[in-house]
Design a protein around this motif. Structure first.
Motif, short mmCIF file in Angstrom:
data_model
loop_
_atom_site.label_atom_id
_atom_site.label_comp_id
_atom_site.label_asym_id
_atom_site.label_seq_id
_atom_site.Cartn_x
_atom_site.Cartn_y
_atom_site.Cartn_z
N ASP A 25 56.76 52.57 55.26
CA ASP A 25 55.30 52.59 55.41
C ASP A 25 54.84 53.88 56.10
OD1 ASP A 25 55.07 50.15 54.19
OD2 ASP A 25 55.09 49.01 56.06
N LYS A 31 55.24 56.83 53.64
CA LYS A 31 54.19 56.81 52.61
C LYS A 31 52.87 57.36 53.16
CE LYS A 31 55.81 53.06 49.62
NZ LYS A 31 55.53 51.69 49.12
N GLU A 32 52.55 56.95 54.37
CA GLU A 32 51.32 57.44 55.01
C GLU A 32 51.38 58.96 55.20
OE1 GLU A 32 48.97 57.03 59.29
OE2 GLU A 32 50.54 55.58 58.77
N THR A 89 50.99 60.82 51.82
CA THR A 89 49.61 60.76 51.36
C THR A 89 48.78 61.85 52.05
OG1 THR A 89 49.78 58.38 50.97
CG2 THR A 89 47.56 59.31 51.13
N GLU A 106 59.74 56.30 45.33
CA GLU A 106 58.66 55.49 45.90
C GLU A 106 57.79 56.34 46.83
OE1 GLU A 106 58.26 51.29 48.38
OE2 GLU A 106 60.15 51.76 47.36
N ILE A 107 58.44 57.22 47.58
CA ILE A 107 57.69 58.13 48.46
C ILE A 107 56.87 59.12 47.62
CG2 ILE A 107 57.94 60.00 50.15
CD1 ILE A 107 60.46 58.51 51.17
N MET A 127 53.38 58.32 46.13
CA MET A 127 52.19 58.35 46.97
C MET A 127 51.42 59.66 46.83
SD MET A 127 52.46 55.41 48.13
CE MET A 127 50.99 55.45 49.16
#
Length: 683
Positions: free
Chosen positions: A384, A387-388, A391, A414-415, A418
C-alpha cells in the motif's frame, strides 16, 4: 597481434590483442618469434616488451582452459626472456595480472606507470600461477611480500610494487614507450638480474620457516574451505626449500591437481557466469540507452543511504528525499561517516570524498525529484505504501524518466500499474549494505521497455554492481529460494535439531553464517508487532521475552559484549515447549539430513524459477546466491553444486524427505526430467 619496431639499438615487441592482451596462442607465438629475432640480431642491445590498448598482458586466455594445449607453452616463451643475454624490460600500464605478471617477472627489469596494477589472481579461479609466478615472485620481493599476492590474489599498485622491489622504476604517465626505451639503454652492459637465480630475498624465510604457519593462522578465516590458497602457500614454500627447477615442478604438480578439481571448475564457472549475466534475451547491443544524469532516492535510511552512495561514488548527482528533517539529517550524517571510514582506510582520497558529498541534495519535497532521470524508492516493504509512492512519483517526475522499486519481494507489475508509464517501471533490488554488496537484482516487469532494461544493466556496471535479471515473482530469484531453506530450518528445530546444529551444518558447508545466526544479526523483531503477538511461534516468544537478536544481547543465542554467540538454555526450553505442544516426540537428526533438508529444496525452487522463465539461465541463479547470500564460492553456486553432486541424488533426497517437506513442496518437473536424463543445469 604481435609486432616489432626498432628504436636504434632497442627492439620493442608490441602486443595488440584487444580487449586485455590475453596471452593466447598467437600472442605467445609472436613473443617467441620476437625474442628469437632480438637474439639473432647483433645490432640489438636490449628488448622492451609492451602492449597497445588499455593494458599490459592481463592474464592467460581463459577460453583455452580445459582444451588441448597449443604451443608454444608460456613457460618456454618466458624462459627465453630470462635466458636472454640482452636486457629485457617489461613496460607495464593498465594491469599485469596472472600470466602477464609472470611474463614481467621473467624479464630482467620492470618499469610501470603510476596507475598500473600488478597481481597474481589465479587463486580466484581456484588455481595457482602455472608459469613460475610462485617461484619467481618470492625470489624478487621476498616471502613476506609474495604470500599475500599469491594466496590472496589481489593486485597492488605501482607505488607498492616499487617499494617491495617488484618494479624497478615508476615512469611518467603517458610517456611509457619512450621512457621504457630510455631505461633499456641505461642498463645495457650491466649485469643482468635473473629472477630464477636469486636467493637473497629468500633468506628471511630460510631463517624463520614459521612464516608460513603464521600466515596460515592470520588468514585462516578468509581461506577456510578453499583448496587453492593452501596450494599457493605450499608452492611459495617450495621456492624457499627447493632449487628453482624442482620448485617449478612442484608448482606444476599443484596447478594440475587444482585444474582437475571441482573447486577450480566451480570458480571458473562463476567467472563466466558473471559475464553471461549481462547478456539479456532479445536485447541487442544496439538498444538505445536513456541518459542518467541525475538520480532521486526516496528514503534516507540504511538502504536508501547505501543506494545513494553507489551513485555518488560514480559521480552521479543524487537528490535524497525524506518525509521529515530529523531522519534526513541522520541519513546524510551516516553517508558522511561511511565516506570518512573509506578515507581512513585509504580506499578513497579526502578529495574524492568531498566531491561525492558535494553531489548530494537533501530534500523534503517530492517536487525536487521532478527533473531526475531515475528515481528509486527505498521505503518500507509494504504494498500500500509503495503504491501511494509511485502514484505521487508518476505525477511529479518528468516523462521519460525511469521509476524503480527497491522491493525485496513485492509484485513490480502491481506497483507499475499505479502509474501511467508502466513501461518505464522496473525493480532494482539492492542488497544490504547497499554501498558494499555487489549484487543487484534487476526485475523486468511485464511492460518494461527494452531501453529501460538496457539502461539499468549499463548503469549497474557504472556503479560497480553485478546485475542479474529476474522476472516478476514473489521474492524474485534470491529471496524466493531463501524461503524454503528458512522454512525447513524452522521445522528442523521443532523436530529435534538444535538451532546451533542447523547453523553449524551450513557454516561447515561454507556459508558465513546459518539461518538462526542470520536472524539474530538482522533482528528477530523485523515485522513483529508486540500488540499482535500471540506466542504462536518460537520467534514470537523470543521477541516477547525481549530476545530480539544481537542488538538486545540475546536471540536464538546469548551474546557477550563482543557479540559472540553461545547456545542458550532458555531457547532450548522454549523450543522444547513447542515440541510438547506438537504431540510428536523429538528425534535425533544427523548432519546429512539437515544439509539435505536445507539445500535440496533450494535447488528444487531454482529449477522452478528456470521452468517459469523467471531467470534466464541456471548460472544467473548461481551469481545471485554467491554475490548476495554468501553461498560458498568454491562450490560454484546452488545449481552448479547440484550438477557436481548429481541431480539424481538431489531428486532421490527430495523424494525421501517429501513427507517432512510438507504439502507446500512439489518436485520440479525440470529437475526430475534432467535427473532422469543424466543432465545438468549448467552446460
Amino acid at each position: 597481434m604481435i609486432t616489432t619496431e626498432r628504436q636504434g639499438n632497442v627492439l620493442v615487441i608490441v602486443s595488440n590483442n584487444p580487449p586485455v592482451n590475453a596471452l593466447g596462442q598467437k600472442v605467445r607465438q609472436g613473443l617467441l618469434a620476437g625474442i628469437e629475432a632480438a637474439a639473432a640480431d647483433a645490432s640489438i642491445d636490449a628488448v622492451v616488451i609492451r602492449c597497445d590498448g588499455t593494458t599490459f598482458f592481463a592474464g592467460a586466455d581463459i577460453t583455452e582452459f580445459g582444451k588441448p594445449p597449443m604451443g608454444p607453452d608460456l613457460n618456454k616463451v618466458i624462459n627465453l626472456f630470462e635466458d636472454s643475454r640482452k636486457p629485457v624490460i617489461a613496460a607495464i600500464h593498465g594491469t599485469a595480472l596472472g600470466g602477464g605478471l609472470e611474463v614481467a617477472l621473467a624479464c630482467h627489469y620492470r618499469v610501470a606507470v603510476p596507475s598500473a596494477r600488478l597481481g597474481l589472481p589465479e587463486v580466484k579461479l581456484g588455481l595457482i600461477p602455472g608459469a613460475g609466478g610462485t617461484q619467481r615472485l618470492p625470489r624478487v620481493v621476498g616471502v613476506a611480500a609474495a604470500l599475500p599476492m599469491v594466496v590472496g590474489g589481489d593486485p597492488i599498485n605501482a607505488k607498492k610494487a616499487a617499494e617491495i622491489g617488484l618494479v624497478d622504476r615508476v615512469v611518467s604517465e603517458g610517456k611509457l614507450p619512450e621512457e621504457a626505451v630510455a631505461f633499456a639503454r641505461e642498463v645495457v652492459g650491466k649485469p643482468l638480474p635473473v629472477s630464477s637465480r636469486r636467493t637473497d630475498r629468500l633468506a628471511d624465510a630460510v631463517k624463520d620457516p614459521a612464516v608460513f604457519d603464521n600466515f596460515r593462522r592470520e588468514q585462516g578465516r578468509k581461506l577456510r574451505g578453499f583448496e587453492a590458497p593452501e596450494a599457493a602457500i605450499q608452492a611459495v614454500k617450495a621456492a624457499v626449500e627447493l632449487p628453482f627447477d624442482a620448485g617449478m615442478a612442484r608448482e606444476r604438480e599443484l596447478f594440475l591437481k587444482l585444474m582437475a578439481g571441482d573447486q577450480s571448475k566451480a570458480q571458473r564457472h562463476l567467472f563466466f557466469a558473471e559475464r553471461a549475466a549481462n547478456k539479456i534475451e532479445n536485447l541487442g547491443p544496439g538498444t538505445p540507452l536513456i541518459p542518467i544524469n541525475k538520480v532521486g532516492i526516496l528514503g534516507a535510511g540504511t538502504m536508501g543511504g547505501g543506494i545513494a552512495m553507489n551513485f555518488l561514488s560514480a559521480g552521479i548527482p543524487v537528490t535524497l528525499l525524506e518525509r521529515e528533517q530529523a531522519p534526513l539529517d541522520r541519513g546524510i550524517a551516516t553517508i558522511a561517516k561511511n565516506y570518512e571510514r573509506l578515507a581512513q582506510r585509504g580506499s578513497l582520497t579526502p578529495e574524492k570524498v568531498e566531491a561525492a558529498m558535494a553531489l548530494i541534495t537533501p530534500t523534503l519535497s517530492f517536487e525536487s525529484l521532478a527533473d531526475c532521470d531515475l528515481v528509486i524508492e527505498a521505503v518500507f516493504e509494504n504494498m500500500d505504501i509503495k503504491k501511494e509512492v509511485f502514484t505521487k512519483l508518476d505525477a511529479v517526475v518528468k516523462q521519460g524518466a525511469i521509476l524503480a522499486s527497491n522491493t525485496s519481494y513485492l509484485n513490480v507489475d502491481e506497483i507499475a500499474a499505479m502509474t501511467k508509464r508502466p513501461e518505464f517501471v522496473l525493480g532494482l533490488h539492492f542488497f544490504s549494505p547497499a554501498n558494499i554488496m555487489r549484487l543487484l537484482e534487476v526485475v523486468r516487469g511485464a511492460k518494461t521497455l527494452q531501453s529501460v532494461l538496457a539502461t539499468a544493466m549499463a548503469l549497474s556496471r557504472k556503479i560497480n554492481k553485478i546485475a542479474v535479471v529476474s522476472g516478476v515473482c514473489y521474492g524474485f530469484i534470491g529471496n524466493r529460494m531463501l524461503s524454503p531453506r528458512q522454512r525447513e530450518a524452522q521445522k528442523l528445530i521443532l523436530e529435534g535439531a538444535k538451532p546451533w546444529d542447523v547453523d553449524r551444518v551450513l557454516t561447515d558447508f561454507g556459508f558465513p553464517m546459518g539461518p538462526f545466526q542470520m536472524a539474530d544479526l538482522a533482528g528477530l523483531d523485523i515485522g513483529w508487532s508486540k500488540e499482535a503477538s500471540k506466542s504462536s511461534t518460537v520467534r514470537e516468544v523470543l521477541c516477547e521475552r525481549d530476545r530480539r537478536g544481537q542488538k538486545t544481547g540475546k536471540g536464538f543465542y546469548d551474546y557477550d559484549e563482543n557479540r559472540r554467540g553461545t547456545p542458550s538454555a532458555e531457547v532450548e526450553e522454549i523450543i522444547a515447549g513447542f515440541i510438547v505442544q506438537s504431540g510428536k516426540p523429538p528425534r535425533a537428526i544427523d548432519d546429512q539430513e539437515i544439509l539435505e533438508r536445507l539445500l535440496y529444496p533450494m535447488v528444487n525452487e531454482g529449477a522452478k524459477i528456470l521452468e517459469e522463465g523467471m531467470a534466464q539461465r541456471a548460472s544467473d541463479i548461481d551469481v545471485v546466491w554467491i554475490n548476495g547470500y554468501g553461498w560458498p564460492v568454491f562450490t560454484g553456486g546452488p545449481m552448479f553444486w547440484a550438477d557436481t553432486i548429481g541431480l539424481a541424488k538431489i531428486v532421490e533426497g527430495l523424494k525421501r524427505h517429501a513427507a517432512l517437506l510438507g504439502p507446500e513442496f512439489s518436485l520440479s518437473k525440470l529437475l526430475e526430467d534432467k535427473a532422469a536424463q543424466g543432465g545438468r543445469f549448467n552446460g
